[in-house]
Design a protein around this motif. Structure first.
Motif, PDB file in Angstrom:
ATOM      1  N   ALA A  33     -35.608   0.994  14.854  1.00  0.00           N
ATOM      2  CA  ALA A  33     -36.724   0.366  15.577  1.00  0.00           C
ATOM      3  C   ALA A  33     -37.803  -0.007  14.570  1.00  0.00           C
ATOM      4  CB  ALA A  33     -37.297   1.311  16.625  1.00  0.00           C
ATOM      5  N   VAL A  34     -38.680  -0.893  14.968  1.00  0.00           N
ATOM      6  CA  VAL A  34     -39.851  -1.239  14.166  1.00  0.00           C
ATOM      7  C   VAL A  34     -41.086  -1.152  15.055  1.00  0.00           C
ATOM      8  CG1 VAL A  34     -38.467  -2.794  12.730  1.00  0.00           C
ATOM      9  CG2 VAL A  34     -39.813  -3.734  14.625  1.00  0.00           C
ATOM     10  N   GLY A  35     -42.229  -1.089  14.411  1.00  0.00           N
ATOM     11  CA  GLY A  35     -43.480  -1.080  15.154  1.00  0.00           C
ATOM     12  C   GLY A  35     -43.960  -2.494  15.448  1.00  0.00           C
ATOM     13  N   ALA A  36     -45.093  -2.589  16.114  1.00  0.00           N
ATOM     14  CA  ALA A  36     -45.694  -3.889  16.402  1.00  0.00           C
ATOM     15  C   ALA A  36     -46.039  -4.596  15.097  1.00  0.00           C
ATOM     16  CB  ALA A  36     -46.946  -3.705  17.249  1.00  0.00           C
ATOM     17  N   ASP A  37     -45.829  -5.904  15.065  1.00  0.00           N
ATOM     18  CA  ASP A  37     -46.095  -6.714  13.872  1.00  0.00           C
ATOM     19  C   ASP A  37     -47.225  -7.685  14.190  1.00  0.00           C
ATOM     20  OD1 ASP A  37     -46.112  -8.222  11.610  1.00  0.00           O
ATOM     21  OD2 ASP A  37     -44.084  -9.036  11.828  1.00  0.00           O
ATOM     22  N   TYR A  38     -48.399  -7.414  13.608  1.00  0.00           N
ATOM     23  CA  TYR A  38     -49.561  -8.250  13.880  1.00  0.00           C
ATOM     24  C   TYR A  38     -49.563  -9.519  13.038  1.00  0.00           C
ATOM     25  CZ  TYR A  38     -51.288  -4.731  17.006  1.00  0.00           C
ATOM     26  OH  TYR A  38     -51.416  -3.879  18.083  1.00  0.00           O
ATOM     27  N   GLY A  39     -48.471  -9.730  12.308  1.00  0.00           N
ATOM     28  CA  GLY A  39     -48.264 -11.034  11.703  1.00  0.00           C
ATOM     29  C   GLY A  39     -47.688 -12.045  12.669  1.00  0.00           C
ATOM     30  N   LEU A  40     -47.307 -11.559  13.879  1.00  0.00           N
ATOM     31  CA  LEU A  40     -46.762 -12.416  14.928  1.00  0.00           C
ATOM     32  C   LEU A  40     -47.836 -12.711  15.974  1.00  0.00           C
ATOM     33  CD1 LEU A  40     -43.348 -10.598  15.584  1.00  0.00           C
ATOM     34  CD2 LEU A  40     -43.771 -12.530  14.048  1.00  0.00           C
ATOM     35  N   GLU A  41     -47.649 -13.790  16.690  1.00  0.00           N
ATOM     36  CA  GLU A  41     -48.580 -14.121  17.769  1.00  0.00           C
ATOM     37  C   GLU A  41     -48.581 -13.032  18.829  1.00  0.00           C
ATOM     38  OE1 GLU A  41     -49.326 -17.708  21.054  1.00  0.00           O
ATOM     39  OE2 GLU A  41     -47.987 -18.024  19.339  1.00  0.00           O
ATOM     40  N   ASP A  42     -47.385 -12.500  19.159  1.00  0.00           N
ATOM     41  CA  ASP A  42     -47.261 -11.369  20.079  1.00  0.00           C
ATOM     42  C   ASP A  42     -46.700 -10.192  19.294  1.00  0.00           C
ATOM     43  OD1 ASP A  42     -46.737  -9.476  21.989  1.00  0.00           O
ATOM     44  OD2 ASP A  42     -45.656 -10.809  23.350  1.00  0.00           O
ATOM     45  N   PRO A  43     -47.548  -9.268  18.848  1.00  0.00           N
ATOM     46  CA  PRO A  43     -47.084  -8.177  17.977  1.00  0.00           C
ATOM     47  C   PRO A  43     -45.952  -7.353  18.569  1.00  0.00           C
ATOM     48  CG  PRO A  43     -49.478  -8.273  18.013  1.00  0.00           C
ATOM     49  CD  PRO A  43     -48.999  -9.217  19.083  1.00  0.00           C
ATOM     50  N   ASP A  44     -45.929  -7.185  19.908  1.00  0.00           N
ATOM     51  CA  ASP A  44     -44.915  -6.340  20.535  1.00  0.00           C
ATOM     52  C   ASP A  44     -43.533  -6.988  20.594  1.00  0.00           C
ATOM     53  OD1 ASP A  44     -46.607  -4.190  20.957  1.00  0.00           O
ATOM     54  OD2 ASP A  44     -47.319  -4.959  22.878  1.00  0.00           O
ATOM     55  N   LYS A  45     -43.423  -8.239  20.155  1.00  0.00           N
ATOM     56  CA  LYS A  45     -42.117  -8.892  20.119  1.00  0.00           C
ATOM     57  C   LYS A  45     -41.274  -8.406  18.935  1.00  0.00           C
ATOM     58  CE  LYS A  45     -42.291 -11.465  23.791  1.00  0.00           C
ATOM     59  NZ  LYS A  45     -41.402 -11.152  24.931  1.00  0.00           N
ATOM     60  N   ALA A  46     -41.900  -7.813  17.935  1.00  0.00           N
ATOM     61  CA  ALA A  46     -41.144  -7.354  16.764  1.00  0.00           C
ATOM     62  C   ALA A  46     -40.072  -6.326  17.135  1.00  0.00           C
ATOM     63  CB  ALA A  46     -42.089  -6.804  15.696  1.00  0.00           C
ATOM     64  N   PRO A  47     -40.402  -5.282  17.928  1.00  0.00           N
ATOM     65  CA  PRO A  47     -39.341  -4.333  18.294  1.00  0.00           C
ATOM     66  C   PRO A  47     -38.186  -4.976  19.043  1.00  0.00           C
ATOM     67  CG  PRO A  47     -41.511  -3.418  18.783  1.00  0.00           C
ATOM     68  CD  PRO A  47     -41.725  -4.852  18.422  1.00  0.00           C
ATOM     69  N   GLU A  48     -38.493  -5.996  19.837  1.00  0.00           N
ATOM     70  CA  GLU A  48     -37.441  -6.661  20.608  1.00  0.00           C
ATOM     71  C   GLU A  48     -36.546  -7.527  19.732  1.00  0.00           C
ATOM     72  OE1 GLU A  48     -39.123  -8.733  23.923  1.00  0.00           O
ATOM     73  OE2 GLU A  48     -40.324  -7.008  24.576  1.00  0.00           O
ATOM     74  N   ALA A  49     -37.019  -7.864  18.518  1.00  0.00           N
ATOM     75  CA  ALA A  49     -36.264  -8.756  17.632  1.00  0.00           C
ATOM     76  C   ALA A  49     -35.234  -8.026  16.782  1.00  0.00           C
ATOM     77  CB  ALA A  49     -37.236  -9.514  16.718  1.00  0.00           C
ATOM     78  N   VAL A  50     -35.267  -6.691  16.773  1.00  0.00           N
ATOM     79  CA  VAL A  50     -34.362  -5.938  15.901  1.00  0.00           C
ATOM     80  C   VAL A  50     -32.889  -6.195  16.226  1.00  0.00           C
ATOM     81  CG1 VAL A  50     -33.648  -3.617  15.196  1.00  0.00           C
ATOM     82  CG2 VAL A  50     -36.084  -4.180  15.360  1.00  0.00           C
ATOM     83  N   PRO A  51     -32.455  -6.154  17.493  1.00  0.00           N
ATOM     84  CA  PRO A  51     -31.028  -6.398  17.766  1.00  0.00           C
ATOM     85  C   PRO A  51     -30.543  -7.757  17.281  1.00  0.00           C
ATOM     86  CG  PRO A  51     -32.085  -5.413  19.678  1.00  0.00           C
ATOM     87  CD  PRO A  51     -33.183  -5.773  18.727  1.00  0.00           C
ATOM     88  N   ALA A  52     -31.351  -8.790  17.433  1.00  0.00           N
ATOM     89  CA  ALA A  52     -30.944 -10.123  16.977  1.00  0.00           C
ATOM     90  C   ALA A  52     -30.788 -10.154  15.458  1.00  0.00           C
ATOM     91  CB  ALA A  52     -31.962 -11.167  17.431  1.00  0.00           C
ATOM     92  N   PHE A  53     -31.619  -9.399  14.753  1.00  0.00           N
ATOM     93  CA  PHE A  53     -31.514  -9.313  13.291  1.00  0.00           C
ATOM     94  C   PHE A  53     -30.155  -8.742  12.885  1.00  0.00           C
ATOM     95  CE2 PHE A  53     -32.067  -6.812   9.382  1.00  0.00           C
ATOM     96  CZ  PHE A  53     -32.507  -7.795   8.511  1.00  0.00           C
ATOM     97  N   PHE A  54     -29.722  -7.682  13.566  1.00  0.00           N
ATOM     98  CA  PHE A  54     -28.428  -7.089  13.223  1.00  0.00           C
ATOM     99  C   PHE A  54     -27.259  -7.924  13.743  1.00  0.00           C
ATOM    100  CE2 PHE A  54     -31.208  -3.400  12.562  1.00  0.00           C
ATOM    101  CZ  PHE A  54     -30.831  -3.106  11.256  1.00  0.00           C
ATOM    102  N   ASP A  55     -27.461  -8.669  14.819  1.00  0.00           N
ATOM    103  CA  ASP A  55     -26.450  -9.653  15.223  1.00  0.00           C
ATOM    104  C   ASP A  55     -26.207 -10.647  14.089  1.00  0.00           C
ATOM    105  OD1 ASP A  55     -26.139  -8.584  17.748  1.00  0.00           O
ATOM    106  OD2 ASP A  55     -27.480 -10.007  18.734  1.00  0.00           O
ATOM    107  N   MET A  56     -27.298 -11.107  13.488  1.00  0.00           N
ATOM    108  CA  MET A  56     -27.198 -12.067  12.387  1.00  0.00           C
ATOM    109  C   MET A  56     -26.420 -11.474  11.219  1.00  0.00           C
ATOM    110  SD  MET A  56     -28.717 -12.566   9.152  1.00  0.00           S
ATOM    111  CE  MET A  56     -30.292 -11.714   9.261  1.00  0.00           C
ATOM    112  N   ILE A  57     -26.699 -10.223  10.857  1.00  0.00           N
ATOM    113  CA  ILE A  57     -25.988  -9.585   9.746  1.00  0.00           C
ATOM    114  C   ILE A  57     -24.490  -9.520  10.042  1.00  0.00           C
ATOM    115  CG2 ILE A  57     -25.628  -7.385   8.551  1.00  0.00           C
ATOM    116  CD1 ILE A  57     -28.627  -6.937   8.670  1.00  0.00           C
ATOM    117  N   TYR A  58     -24.141  -9.099  11.245  1.00  0.00           N
ATOM    118  CA  TYR A  58     -22.728  -8.992  11.606  1.00  0.00           C
ATOM    119  C   TYR A  58     -22.038 -10.348  11.498  1.00  0.00           C
ATOM    120  CZ  TYR A  58     -18.515  -8.105  14.318  1.00  0.00           C
ATOM    121  OH  TYR A  58     -17.200  -8.009  14.711  1.00  0.00           O
TER     122      TYR A  58
END
Length: 679
Positions: free
Chosen positions: A440-465
């Protein structure tokens, strides 16, 4: 499914308690005229679960918990498609001098999932004035104890740096928040389900969102008595403005009931999530092959040590060799370290060639989403790192590294380049992705919606696979979140999960049962046997259908390693026997029958795997001298029973209905092969 509903009479003496009753399988679910709920269970030999109606869905506004709503009406709707069923919308309202809130309680009973009902609530601020919301709670139930010892067992899917057991007994005074966000700087996420059980009934609650959500699933033995309380709760970080005429929606959460331990409820949860859209990758044959890892030599390994160990790896029948931590310049800079590899990257490519020359497959260790502060990767692309509210980095403790943002385009580009280096240029056949921070990751205030960062983790690992399999179509992508309860959402992008730095053999076994419930076709790796009890408990991995692995050193240890993992002649005989037996039986590919035994209350602890018509039982106890029950047999059938590890015939039994009983004496483990007599 039987449905009854009605409205409240205006005469107090005629008020109906229930305005809606839903009978779904063995679950009877009721809603009363205050939009409170109650459920009961008609499963065999089940005692009462709860008393009366409880405020299971509520909201906290302006520091006031609102749990009583006046019933207004109910509507029913049929659902069609893959998830057919029935949906009910029950409406109510609450009003005082300052607050006016409308509540819509939405209940769904899916045809294919009896004994499970989902809940979603829409709250509407019925006034023009703003109020503040602090929390919402769904599926909060006080479950009665029946005086079992212990009172309850529970599966709880959160992650902290304590690396606690996922399954544990519950006694008076117990509390666990089970927060699905970051519990420590680099520990968070998990499986958003809590499953508690007595000897006669299991009750599970959780959420059905298709990406990680920042909620809690608190579990508590109540101070007054011995009941357990479970719930799904959303605590807002700050008092959040709830504007006039606007809505707040909860997640779709669920209540599910079964007999036995947590296995069937987790299995049902995963099947429903997959029906809703989670796509698990197919199994990979190579992921079920045994593993040797160079981590026994630790970070100060030498290339010569690895190369000289390879013939012994092959001689033991092991199929994989893993290059672990220590080859790289830094986390984030993944080229060969010049002090260890003076000729550069070509030396790692040559190592892979030597592994292949031995007939072995090669895997490389890696910490995606991590980069050292001084790394070239971060110096050149500082925007890759997660930015907390105060612009500070999010810290990864073990490697003194910073978290990378999973949705940042530079992070994704950087990650693809690493995969090409490892698998394209160097020729590795698999990835060992490692680190608790991957969960998991914490909120990323480099994003417009910081709480979207945790939701993006599965897609990141989909990309790696996907990237790994483009280069190597049969690549093994191992996901090892270092002691964390692995995020369910990351399970969809790996073809090998692992017990992940277990603290005991018990963890190896119950993590195995958990994965077999959630992703039964995916390879489960028991991790290095040196992490088990007595550093030699192959039986715990073997009996739950786990891939065997080791990190032995040979012919000597690295002088800088923290402890010895030397393969002595005495150990070599044992190691060779287990790896040979593993290849002979290959139980890791076969169906695991997780509902036959309760891992908490049944003694001795028992696991069963079925291979064609043969059942493989594994029993675990420090010492046992008593009868044991063989379950899951064909009715009134004769079987041959064999202790296949010690090669001892134990005679024949005939099942009474679907069980048989034998007397057994053993220490630590007993592995039985139970074969029907051919007529």
């Amino acid at each position: 499914m039987v449905i009854l509903w009605g409205s409240c009479s205006s005469k107090q003496e005629d008020v109906q308690t229930s305005v809606l009753k839903i009978e779904h399988g063995n679950l009877l679910y009721e809603v009363n005229d205050q939009l409170q709920t109650s459920f009961s269970v008609s499963l065999p030999d089940t005692k009462p679960v709860m008393s009366g109606f409880q405020a299971s869905e509520k909201i906290e506004i302006n520091h006031k918990i609102i749990e009583v709503f006046n019933f207004k009406g109910v509507e029913e709707e049929s659902l069609t498609g893959v998830l057919s069923g029935k949906k009910w919308s029950i409406k109510g309202s609450y009003t005082d001098n300052d607050i006016s809130i409308d509540k819509e309680l939405i209940l769904i009973a899916y045809d294919a999932y009896p004994d499970l009902i989902t809940t979603k609530v829409i709250y509407t601020n019925a006034k023009e004035d703003e109020v503040y919301v602090e929390k919402w709670i769904n599926n909060e139930y006080n479950i009665h104890s029946q005086g079992d010892t212990p009172l309850f067992w529970a599966f709880q899917g959160s992650s902290t740096q304590k690396r606690s057991d996922w399954i544990k007994p519950l006694e008076p005074g117990f509390y666990q928040k089970n927060f699905m966000g970051m519990n420590d700087t680099d520990y968070g996420g998990g499986i958003p389900v809590t499953s508690v059980w007595r000897t006669d009934i299991n009750v599970a609650v959780g959420h059905l969102a298709l990406v990680p959500k920042i909620v809690s699933l608190p579990t508590e033995i109540l101070s007054k008595g011995t009941d357990v309380k479970v719930a799904v709760a959303k605590d807002f970080k700050e008092r959040t403005v709830f504007k006039g005429r606007e809505n707040i929606e909860t997640l779709e959460t669920f209540l599910s009931v079964t007999k036995g331990d947590y296995f069937a409820n987790l299995e049902r949860y995963s099947n429903l999530m997959q029906a809703k859209g989670i796509k698990m990758v197919p199994p990979e044959d190579a992921a079920f092959e045994s593993i040797w890892c160079a981590w026994g030599y630790e970070r100060k390994f030498t290339l010569d040590e690895i190369i000289k160990t390879l013939p012994k790896v092959k001689d033991l029948g092991i199929k994989w060799a893993v290059l672990d931590d220590g080859f790289q310049i830094a986390e984030g800079d993944w080229d060969a370290h010049p002090e260890k590899f003076p000729k550069g990257n070509i030396e790692i490519k040559n190592l892979v060639d030597k592994i292949h020359d031995q007939g072995l497959k090669a895997k490389i260790w890696w910490t995606p989403l991590a980069a050292d502060p001084h790394s070239d990767a971060l110096q050149k692309n500082p925007e890759m790192r997660i930015r907390q509210r105060d612009d500070a980095p999010q810290f990864i403790t073990w490697w003194d590294a910073y978290y990378l943002s999973p949705s940042n385009p530079k992070t994704i580009e950087h990650t693809k380049e690493i995969i090409e280096l490892f698998m394209g240029e160097w020729g590795f056949d698999g990835l060992k992705m490692d680190g608790q921070h991957m969960n998991a990751v914490g909120a990323d205030y480099g994003l417009e919606d910081p709480d979207k960062a945790p939701e993006a983790v599965p897609a990141f690992f989909d990309m790696i696979y996907e990237e790994a399999r483009k280069i190597k179509p049969h690549a093994v992508v191992e996901h090892c979140p270092c002691g964390a309860c692995m995020s369910y959402f990351n399970m969809a992008s790996t073809n090998q999960v692992v017990s992940s730095d277990p603290l005991s053999s018990w963890q190896i076994r119950h993590k195995g049962k958990t994965y077999k419930a959630l992703i039964p076709k995916t390879a489960y790796y028991g991790d290095h046997v040196e992490l088990s009890d007595n550093k030699s408990d192959f039986a715990s991995s073997f009996g739950v259908g786990a891939v065997l692995g080791t990190k032995f050193t040979w012919p000597k240890d690295n002088q800088y390693a923290s402890e010895s993992f030397l393969l002595t002649p005495e150990k070599e005989k044992i190691w060779k026997k287990w790896f040979s037996l593993y290849d002979d039986k290959m139980l890791s590919k076969e169906p695991y029958l997780g509902s036959l035994y309760d891992i908490g209350y049944d003694k001795p602890e028992t696991h069963v795997i079925k291979k064609e018509d043969v059942l493989y039982f594994s029993f675990y106890a420090k010492k046992w001298n008593n009868s044991i029950e063989l379950r899951g047999l064909d009715a009134n059938t004769e079987y041959i029973v064999k202790d296949y590890f010690n090669e001892i015939d134990l005679g024949k039994v005939t099942s009474k209905d679907t069980t048989a009983t034998i007397n057994a004496v053993f220490e630590d483990f007993l592995l039985l092969e139970v074969t029907p007599v051919k007529k």
